[in-house]
Motif scaffolding. Structure first.
Motif, PDB file in Angstrom:
ATOM      1  N   LEU A 231       0.856  -1.185   0.000  1.00 22.16           N
ATOM      2  CA  LEU A 231       0.000   0.000   0.000  1.00 22.16           C
ATOM      3  C   LEU A 231       0.892   1.233   0.000  1.00 22.16           C
ATOM      4  O   LEU A 231       1.654   1.457   0.944  1.00 22.16           O
ATOM      5  N   PHE A 232       0.801   2.004  -1.042  1.00 18.64           N
ATOM      6  CA  PHE A 232       1.695   3.134  -1.223  1.00 18.64           C
ATOM      7  C   PHE A 232       0.927   4.448  -1.235  1.00 18.64           C
ATOM      8  O   PHE A 232       0.207   4.725  -2.200  1.00 18.64           O
ATOM      9  N   PRO A 233       1.027   5.275  -0.195  1.00 19.71           N
ATOM     10  CA  PRO A 233       0.447   6.616  -0.274  1.00 19.71           C
ATOM     11  C   PRO A 233       1.186   7.424  -1.352  1.00 19.71           C
ATOM     12  O   PRO A 233       2.403   7.504  -1.321  1.00 19.71           O
ATOM     13  N   ALA A 234       0.467   7.978  -2.290  1.00 20.84           N
ATOM     14  CA  ALA A 234       1.089   8.657  -3.429  1.00 20.84           C
ATOM     15  C   ALA A 234       0.639  10.112  -3.483  1.00 20.84           C
ATOM     16  O   ALA A 234      -0.550  10.399  -3.419  1.00 20.84           O
ATOM     17  N   TYR A 235       1.602  11.005  -3.625  1.00 23.75           N
ATOM     18  CA  TYR A 235       1.316  12.438  -3.631  1.00 23.75           C
ATOM     19  C   TYR A 235       1.968  13.118  -4.823  1.00 23.75           C
ATOM     20  O   TYR A 235       2.958  12.638  -5.375  1.00 23.75           O
ATOM     21  N   GLY A 236       1.418  14.250  -5.209  1.00 22.36           N
ATOM     22  CA  GLY A 236       2.039  15.109  -6.206  1.00 22.36           C
ATOM     23  C   GLY A 236       2.324  16.457  -5.582  1.00 22.36           C
ATOM     24  O   GLY A 236       1.795  16.778  -4.518  1.00 22.36           O
ATOM     25  N   PHE A 237       3.153  17.263  -6.239  1.00 22.52           N
ATOM     26  CA  PHE A 237       3.398  18.611  -5.716  1.00 22.52           C
ATOM     27  C   PHE A 237       3.554  19.594  -6.856  1.00 22.52           C
ATOM     28  O   PHE A 237       3.980  19.247  -7.945  1.00 22.52           O
ATOM     29  N   GLY A 238       3.129  20.832  -6.569  1.00 25.82           N
ATOM     30  CA  GLY A 238       3.217  21.889  -7.574  1.00 25.82           C
ATOM     31  C   GLY A 238       2.048  21.875  -8.530  1.00 25.82           C
ATOM     32  O   GLY A 238       2.217  21.651  -9.721  1.00 25.82           O
ATOM     33  N   ALA A 239       0.825  22.121  -8.018  1.00 25.88           N
ATOM     34  CA  ALA A 239      -0.350  22.140  -8.891  1.00 25.88           C
ATOM     35  C   ALA A 239      -1.454  22.979  -8.277  1.00 25.88           C
ATOM     36  O   ALA A 239      -1.505  23.178  -7.068  1.00 25.88           O
ATOM     37  N   LYS A 240      -2.326  23.488  -9.161  1.00 24.21           N
ATOM     38  CA  LYS A 240      -3.558  24.133  -8.714  1.00 24.21           C
ATOM     39  C   LYS A 240      -4.645  23.067  -8.659  1.00 24.21           C
ATOM     40  O   LYS A 240      -4.862  22.344  -9.631  1.00 24.21           O
ATOM     41  N   LEU A 241      -5.330  22.989  -7.522  1.00 23.82           N
ATOM     42  CA  LEU A 241      -6.322  21.946  -7.324  1.00 23.82           C
ATOM     43  C   LEU A 241      -7.733  22.483  -7.525  1.00 23.82           C
ATOM     44  O   LEU A 241      -8.033  23.623  -7.163  1.00 23.82           O
ATOM     45  N   PRO A 242      -8.609  21.664  -8.097  1.00 24.76           N
ATOM     46  CA  PRO A 242     -10.004  22.076  -8.204  1.00 24.76           C
ATOM     47  C   PRO A 242     -10.661  22.010  -6.826  1.00 24.76           C
ATOM     48  O   PRO A 242     -10.184  21.272  -5.949  1.00 24.76           O
TER      49      PRO A 242
ATOM     50  N   ASP B 238     -11.133  25.463  -6.489  1.00 26.09           N
ATOM     51  CA  ASP B 238     -10.807  26.879  -6.311  1.00 26.09           C
ATOM     52  C   ASP B 238      -9.425  27.269  -6.812  1.00 26.09           C
ATOM     53  O   ASP B 238      -9.013  28.410  -6.703  1.00 26.09           O
ATOM     54  N   GLY B 239      -8.676  26.313  -7.375  1.00 19.70           N
ATOM     55  CA  GLY B 239      -7.359  26.624  -7.927  1.00 19.70           C
ATOM     56  C   GLY B 239      -6.280  26.859  -6.894  1.00 19.70           C
ATOM     57  O   GLY B 239      -5.254  27.473  -7.179  1.00 19.70           O
ATOM     58  N   LYS B 240      -6.469  26.348  -5.667  1.00 17.84           N
ATOM     59  CA  LYS B 240      -5.471  26.525  -4.616  1.00 17.84           C
ATOM     60  C   LYS B 240      -4.209  25.738  -4.945  1.00 17.84           C
ATOM     61  O   LYS B 240      -4.268  24.584  -5.349  1.00 17.84           O
ATOM     62  N   ILE B 241      -3.047  26.390  -4.764  1.00 20.09           N
ATOM     63  CA  ILE B 241      -1.768  25.729  -5.070  1.00 20.09           C
ATOM     64  C   ILE B 241      -1.377  24.816  -3.915  1.00 20.09           C
ATOM     65  O   ILE B 241      -1.421  25.212  -2.760  1.00 20.09           O
ATOM     66  N   SER B 242      -0.990  23.586  -4.250  1.00 18.33           N
ATOM     67  CA  SER B 242      -0.586  22.616  -3.229  1.00 18.33           C
ATOM     68  C   SER B 242       0.754  22.009  -3.592  1.00 18.33           C
ATOM     69  O   SER B 242       1.052  21.776  -4.759  1.00 18.33           O
ATOM     70  N   HIS B 243       1.554  21.755  -2.547  1.00 16.93           N
ATOM     71  CA  HIS B 243       2.843  21.082  -2.727  1.00 16.93           C
ATOM     72  C   HIS B 243       2.837  19.694  -2.094  1.00 16.93           C
ATOM     73  O   HIS B 243       3.892  19.090  -1.918  1.00 16.93           O
TER      74      HIS B 243
ATOM     75  N   PRO C  69       5.379  27.767  -7.736  1.00 18.13           N
ATOM     76  CA  PRO C  69       6.774  27.357  -7.779  1.00 18.13           C
ATOM     77  C   PRO C  69       6.956  25.901  -7.352  1.00 18.13           C
ATOM     78  O   PRO C  69       6.024  25.267  -6.882  1.00 18.13           O
ATOM     79  N   THR C  70       8.187  25.400  -7.539  1.00 24.15           N
ATOM     80  CA  THR C  70       8.488  24.025  -7.182  1.00 24.15           C
ATOM     81  C   THR C  70       9.206  24.017  -5.844  1.00 24.15           C
ATOM     82  O   THR C  70      10.402  24.273  -5.763  1.00 24.15           O
ATOM     83  N   ASN C  71       8.482  23.736  -4.805  1.00 22.79           N
ATOM     84  CA  ASN C  71       9.042  23.717  -3.458  1.00 22.79           C
ATOM     85  C   ASN C  71       9.259  22.278  -3.006  1.00 22.79           C
ATOM     86  O   ASN C  71       8.316  21.495  -2.942  1.00 22.79           O
ATOM     87  N   PHE C  72      10.511  21.963  -2.699  1.00 21.46           N
ATOM     88  CA  PHE C  72      10.842  20.607  -2.246  1.00 21.46           C
ATOM     89  C   PHE C  72      10.675  20.432  -0.745  1.00 21.46           C
ATOM     90  O   PHE C  72      10.365  19.346  -0.261  1.00 21.46           O
ATOM     91  N   ALA C  73      10.905  21.512   0.010  1.00 25.32           N
ATOM     92  CA  ALA C  73      10.936  21.397   1.469  1.00 25.32           C
ATOM     93  C   ALA C  73       9.652  20.802   2.056  1.00 25.32           C
ATOM     94  O   ALA C  73       9.731  19.942   2.946  1.00 25.32           O
TER      95      ALA C  73
END
Length: 539
Positions: A339-350, A352-357, A392-396
């Motif tokens: 079971l692998f929790p999978a995430y993405g970063f650097g996108a506007k989410l529906p 409301d277009g909020k940016i998430s990392h 932007p692309t935030n790694f932290a």
């Protein structure tokens, strides 16, 4: 950030911006405008000398660092405070540092060779700086002439909508104010679209019609996204001027409309009163300074070859999917529940277009787990259809998220591996180095696979093979980062199986030593093997 839970080994694979394998697809098209600037210095300082400014945009090549001319604004007659109509439409690659240079010249001949004209100053910035400025408006001082104050330039940026409609319209005016002493007026129109901060950006100028108070301008075409950026109710302001040879054009008046109003075509609602606020305030019997009428309006679609920001070829997986599959299929064998929790970063989410990392690829914040690597890939493909990739692309944030998980289990029963797949520069390098230094004391490793043609200097710095990563005077306790560029593993002969096997081998090569270095530093010894089940061993 794809978190791949690998039982005793927890692998966090983070997928950032998703570009295709062999092409560099822009996330966004950005319109950059030289909104205005003030020129303080001219080579010819006599009162009769003309200023005919033009701005040249140069873009720095990624590999060679060579400055290449991207485009030029129009030349504006006789003004030290120009407001240019011509825009620069740039592809914004949020994973790259896109260096820009704006050179300002005074045109004093008909030569196309820019070096033949008088240099007035220049400024340097990145595309990201303009986009990230308050209201997308960046003010910079011009420099480049020793001992001289060259002036100030204002740059604005706005993300262009996907609207590809083209509007064609024609307008006329009636009974405009007379401005010329020996004649009538030489009227022209200037169109502006409104910005979110209440300012206006010029988007079109009509031709000048000489010596008339009842001009009929030629029809013109304008992209709808230039007029209103796809927002049909956005205010469009139109100024009416009387042209003067010396550049000091006389303001006749103004009116406002919108794309939605204009799209209704010729009717009684598209006859606009031209109002001059100063005259209206001074004269009690003031009615207007004339009227402008819309004669015709039509819209056509501009058809282009279909493209996707996240192109998935029917014949092969893209670089992100290939890297995830190559590494994941090997390391998943050390996971017990797959079971692998999978995430993405650097996108506007529906919606409301909020940016998430750090957003779950499957869209379920409470249950981000995917079943097996195939489940992760399926969630990744699905996310491409629902989110808008954005910088932007935030790694932290990704590293800190994994570090928080690792900090809860430091007894040696689990070890976390974060796989980050990305295609360019890091936007928060200072914070990322701090996160790596903090994570080095925890049971975790970080694998970074860089895809695409961008420079990966920052990734090499994080790798720490030659110089250990440090932050604020603190050295990382261990080397926990391994970086590899995906392009080094593209098999030109077409044998993707061998090249992906080589990729997996190289990115995982340092994991055993990194794991052992943590265990030894904490005095943790391997547990005795279980005779009843020799395959189930704790790391």
């Amino acid at each position: 950030m794809d978190l791949l839970r690998l039982g005793s080994v927890e692998m966090m694979a983070s997928i950032g911006e998703f570009d295709p394998l062999n092409t560099r697809v822009p996330a966004t098209k950005i319109e950059v405008t030289v909104s205005s600037f003030s020129i303080f210095y001219l080579f010819h300082t006599s009162p009769l000398s003309l200023c005919l400014p033009v701005v040249v945009l140069y873009v720095q090549a990624v590999g060679t660092k060579e400055w290449r001319e991207f485009g030029r604004t129009e030349v504006i007659d006789n003004t030290r405070n120009p407001d240019f109509v011509r825009k620069f439409v740039l592809d914004f690659f949020f994973e790259e540092k896109q260096n820009l240079r704006f050179d300002v010249y005074n045109v004093d001949s008909r030569s196309c060779n820019i070096s033949k004209h008088d240099f007035l100053g220049q400024t340097f910035c990145t595309l990201g700086e303009i986009i990230g400025s308050a209201g997308g408006r960046l003010e910079r001082t011009l420099s480049g002439i020793p001992g001289k104050k060259c002036g100030v330039i204002i740059l604005t940026a706005e993300e262009l909508s996907n609207c590809r409609d083209i509007a064609t319209m024609q307008l006329c005016a009636n009974k405009l104010d007379k401005k010329d002493f020996f004649g009538k007026s030489d009227p022209f129109l200037v169109f502006y679209r409104s910005n979110e901060d209440g300012t206006f950006t010029i988007c079109h100028k009509t031709e000048v019609i000489k010596n008339t108070l009842n001009p009929v301008w030629q029809s013109f075409t304008i992209p709808v996204r230039a007029l209103c950026n796809g927002d049909y109710d956005r205010t469009v302001k139109v100024d009416v001027y009387d042209w003067d040879r010396d550049g000091s054009h006389d303001f006749i008046g103004e009116f406002t409309t919108s794309y939605r109003e204009l799209s209704r075509g010729q009717n009684q609602f598209n006859v606009y009163e031209v109002l001059n606020p100063k005259k209206k305030g001074k004269k009690k019997k003031y009615i207007n300074s004339g009227t402008v009428t819309l004669l015709s309006f039509k819209v056509e679609s501009e058809y282009t070859f279909p493209t996707s920001l996240h192109y998935m070829s029917p014949y092969q997986m893209n670089a992100y999917a290939m890297a995830l599959k190559a590494v994941g299929e090997i390391i998943q064998d050390y996971d017990s529940d797959k079971l692998f929790p999978a995430y993405g970063f650097g996108a506007k989410l529906p919606p409301d277009g909020k940016i998430s990392h750090a957003f779950p690829l499957n869209g379920d914040g409470e249950h981000p787990n995917c079943v097996g690597i195939e489940g992760v890939l399926e969630a990744y493909f699905q996310s491409l259809r629902t989110v808008q990739l954005y910088g932007p692309t935030n790694f932290a944030p990704v590293i800190n998220k994994v570090a928080n998980c690792a900090s809860e289990i430091t007894d040696g029963s689990q070890y976390f591996v974060l796989l980050m797949i990305t295609d360019g520069v890091i936007s928060d390098m200072v914070q990322t180095k701090e996160a790596v230094v903090n994570a080095a004391s925890l049971p975790m490793s970080v694998i970074i696979v860089g895809v695409g043609p961008a420079e990966f200097d920052a990734m090499e710095e994080l790798d720490g093979d030659e110089v250990r990563v440090s932050s604020r005077g603190r050295l990382a306790e261990r080397d926990i980062v391994q970086f590899v560029p995906f392009r080094d593993y593209i098999d030109r002969s077409g044998n993707q199986v061998l090249s992906m096997a080589r990729l997996a081998k190289d990115v995982l090569a340092e994991i055993p030593d990194q794991l052992l270095s943590f265990m030894k530093s904490r005095g943790i010894e391997p547990r005795p093997s279980m005779s009843s089940s020799p395959l189930h061993r704790h790391i």
